[in-house]
Design an enzyme around this catalytic site. Structure first.
Site, PDB file in Angstrom:
ATOM      1  N   GLU A  63       2.681  -8.783   6.967  1.00  0.00           N
ATOM      2  CA  GLU A  63       2.781  -7.758   5.930  1.00  0.00           C
ATOM      3  C   GLU A  63       2.280  -6.401   6.423  1.00  0.00           C
ATOM      4  O   GLU A  63       1.208  -6.298   7.025  1.00  0.00           O
ATOM      5  CB  GLU A  63       1.961  -8.167   4.703  1.00  0.00           C
ATOM      6  CG  GLU A  63       1.958  -7.123   3.596  1.00  0.00           C
ATOM      7  CD  GLU A  63       0.790  -7.266   2.639  1.00  0.00           C
ATOM      8  OE1 GLU A  63       0.402  -6.251   2.045  1.00  0.00           O
ATOM      9  OE2 GLU A  63       0.244  -8.386   2.516  1.00  0.00           O
ATOM     10  N   ARG A 107      -2.246  -1.042  10.760  1.00  0.00           N
ATOM     11  CA  ARG A 107      -1.237  -2.072  10.992  1.00  0.00           C
ATOM     12  C   ARG A 107       0.001  -1.485  11.681  1.00  0.00           C
ATOM     13  O   ARG A 107       0.637  -2.154  12.493  1.00  0.00           O
ATOM     14  CB  ARG A 107      -0.864  -2.753   9.680  1.00  0.00           C
ATOM     15  CG  ARG A 107      -1.998  -3.604   9.128  1.00  0.00           C
ATOM     16  CD  ARG A 107      -1.543  -4.564   8.056  1.00  0.00           C
ATOM     17  NE  ARG A 107      -2.661  -5.438   7.672  1.00  0.00           N
ATOM     18  CZ  ARG A 107      -2.518  -6.611   7.075  1.00  0.00           C
ATOM     19  NH1 ARG A 107      -1.304  -7.071   6.797  1.00  0.00           N
ATOM     20  NH2 ARG A 107      -3.565  -7.338   6.752  1.00  0.00           N
ATOM     21  N   ARG A 128     -12.484  -2.025   1.395  1.00  0.00           N
ATOM     22  CA  ARG A 128     -12.337  -3.333   0.758  1.00  0.00           C
ATOM     23  C   ARG A 128     -13.312  -4.331   1.372  1.00  0.00           C
ATOM     24  O   ARG A 128     -13.333  -4.508   2.587  1.00  0.00           O
ATOM     25  CB  ARG A 128     -10.903  -3.850   0.921  1.00  0.00           C
ATOM     26  CG  ARG A 128      -9.857  -2.922   0.306  1.00  0.00           C
ATOM     27  CD  ARG A 128      -8.459  -3.472   0.436  1.00  0.00           C
ATOM     28  NE  ARG A 128      -7.486  -2.512  -0.052  1.00  0.00           N
ATOM     29  CZ  ARG A 128      -6.169  -2.709  -0.063  1.00  0.00           C
ATOM     30  NH1 ARG A 128      -5.678  -3.854   0.382  1.00  0.00           N
ATOM     31  NH2 ARG A 128      -5.360  -1.776  -0.526  1.00  0.00           N
ATOM     32  N   SER A 149       3.310  -3.417   0.665  1.00  0.00           N
ATOM     33  CA  SER A 149       3.704  -4.043  -0.593  1.00  0.00           C
ATOM     34  C   SER A 149       4.150  -2.945  -1.539  1.00  0.00           C
ATOM     35  O   SER A 149       3.421  -1.972  -1.746  1.00  0.00           O
ATOM     36  CB  SER A 149       2.537  -4.821  -1.224  1.00  0.00           C
ATOM     37  OG  SER A 149       2.299  -6.036  -0.572  1.00  0.00           O
ATOM     38  N   ARG A 167      -7.102  -6.446   9.350  1.00  0.00           N
ATOM     39  CA  ARG A 167      -7.810  -6.603   8.074  1.00  0.00           C
ATOM     40  C   ARG A 167      -9.235  -6.107   8.233  1.00  0.00           C
ATOM     41  O   ARG A 167     -10.140  -6.847   8.583  1.00  0.00           O
ATOM     42  CB  ARG A 167      -7.791  -8.066   7.617  1.00  0.00           C
ATOM     43  CG  ARG A 167      -8.263  -8.271   6.177  1.00  0.00           C
ATOM     44  CD  ARG A 167      -8.302  -9.744   5.808  1.00  0.00           C
ATOM     45  NE  ARG A 167      -6.991 -10.342   5.774  1.00  0.00           N
ATOM     46  CZ  ARG A 167      -6.190 -10.354   4.704  1.00  0.00           C
ATOM     47  NH1 ARG A 167      -6.579  -9.767   3.590  1.00  0.00           N
ATOM     48  NH2 ARG A 167      -5.006 -10.930   4.758  1.00  0.00           N
TER      49      ARG A 167
END
Length: 431
Positions: free
Chosen positions: A352, A393, A265, A355, A280
């Site tokens: 987070e 994470r 990403r 999701s 991230r």
């Protein structure tokens, strides 16, 4: 992708629902494009019928011995009609492309169960699980990992630039152990089928799963004009697209798929947010969950998948909470989303880690996935996806929640069979 007729039938209700997620639906523009397409199709149908009559007249005139001038005149009219049909078909293609281009930019209709709001502050907490670790001065995962020598951000930057990471020795083992543990849990206990999928996919695949055109700037593109390919941002893309343009037996639903892949990403516009450490990155790995079910079963399937993602954290003994995202903060494809947020002691907050989203029929319609039962009755298919879990994470959460005051980290017991060690010591050794 939406059915234009359904949006127009919903009318102001569609405007209201999309407005909850910050999208202003132009009903008049949609109706104009839909009408243009209908008129173009009608014109083609009329011209084809007229062409068929003209061809019959040519044949009749030729058989009856009509003067050649009359036959030639009829043939010329037939040729003119064929040219008009070609032009009309081009208008149909143009009208359909314009309508499709608009529909591809319209996000999914949010569920009424999604709370109002447009930011993470508007999320509604559902539950908290686990006790927060009691640490006087918690170190973050970067400090712990670099002190142990299991994470190396300096050399990662030398190789690839900012927002990449290198895991070394026990750190690399821990990454692999987490992925293997998650896959074993999902395939063994939760009934998922594991896949190994391509990391490069076509633009058509990206479009069908809702990544394009909306998120083009957040993706990495590669290849040439002859072979244009995109690096996957998540295994959701190839797993969902496995059944693109297929009709699935209704009796085979639901289907549950999982895969461990790297994810790529560029995340344009996210600079300055969560850029420290492995929270991230431009490249990270993740175990993804995808479920395909009958449309009317998607609500129950979302709860099921959420439970599977939560089970990962429960087995690891990590403290977390579950929130329901606000309508304006959900992903483009989602109609309802739960976020699972893990506790990070160094930040003193939940962040987070997963999701879990119900996409309803949105992706299935874009990708051409349908179902049919043994009696031949066709049905609509829903798709769902969720992280189960991201490796980086989760590793950060393990390092931070399981740290001791001396800088060592005691791993969750369930990981020991996969790592071969129980503790990470401050000097980078294990025991």
């Amino acid at each position: 992708m939406h059915d234009a007729r359904l949006l127009l039938e919903l009318g102001d209700e569609a405007v209201r629902r999309l407005g909850r997620r910050g999208y202003a639906l132009d009903l008049s523009g949609l109706e104009a494009l839909s009408s243009r397409r209908a008129r173009a199709i009608g014109a083609v149908d009329e011209l084809r019928a007229e062409s068929k009559r003209a061809a019959a007249e040519v044949g009749k005139a030729a058989k009856s011995g009509s003067p050649s001038a009359d036959v030639d005149r009829l043939k010329e009219r037939a040729r003119e009609l064929k040219e008009r049909i070609r032009e009309a078909e081009e208008e149909v293609e143009a009208a359909e492309a314009a309508l499709r281009d608009l529909l591809l930019t319209i996000p999914n209709l949010p569920s009424d169960d999604a709370p109002d709001g447009a930011s993470e502050a508007d999320a509604v907490e559902v539950r908290r699980v686990g006790d927060l670790p009691a640490l006087d001065a918690p170190r973050d995962h970067v400090e712990l990992g670099e002190a142990m020598g299991i994470l190396d951000f300096g050399r990662a930057a030398k190789l690839s630039g900012a927002r990449f990471s290198v895991a070394r020795g026990p750190g690399a083992v821990l990454e692999r152990a987490l992925a293997t543990f998650f896959l074993t849990l999902h395939t063994g206990r939760h009934g998922y089928t594991e896949f190994s999928v391509p990391y490069l996919v076509t633009g058509t695949t990206m479009t069908g799963t809702g990544q394009l055109p909306k998120f083009a700037d957040d993706l990495f593109r590669t290849g040439t004009d002859e072979r244009d390919l995109w690096l996957i941002p998540t295994a959701e893309v190839p797993l969902t697209a496995l059944h693109a343009d297929e009709i699935l037996p209704t009796e085979s639903l639901p289907r549950a798929y999982t895969s461990w892949t790297p994810c790529f990403r560029s995340e344009a516009g996210s600079y300055g947010r969560d850029t420290r450490g492995i929270l991230r990155l431009h490249q990270f790995s993740k175990v993804e969950l995808v479920r395909v079910c009958a449309a009317e079963e998607s609500d129950a399937e979302l709860e099921t998948m959420l439970g599977h993602a939560e089970a990962c954290l429960q087995e690891l003994g990590l403290a977390y909470r579950v929130v329901r995202l606000a309508a304006g903060d959900m992903g483009f494809n989602a109609r309802l989303t739960y976020d699972i947020e893990v506790w990070l002691p160094s930040q003193g907050t939940y962040r987070e880690i997963s999701s879990c989203s119900d996409c309803g029929t949105f992706q299935a319609r874009r990708s051409g996935i349908r179902s049919k039962d043994a009696q031949g009755t066709r049905g609509q298919v829903a798709t769902l996806n969720g992280s189960g879990l991201p490796i980086g994470r989760t590793m950060a959460a393990v390092l931070e929640q399981c740290q001791a005051e001396d800088g060592s980290v005691t791993l969750p017991e369930v990981l020991v069979p996969y790592t071969g060690f129980r503790r990470l010591l401050p000097d980078g050794t294990t025991e």
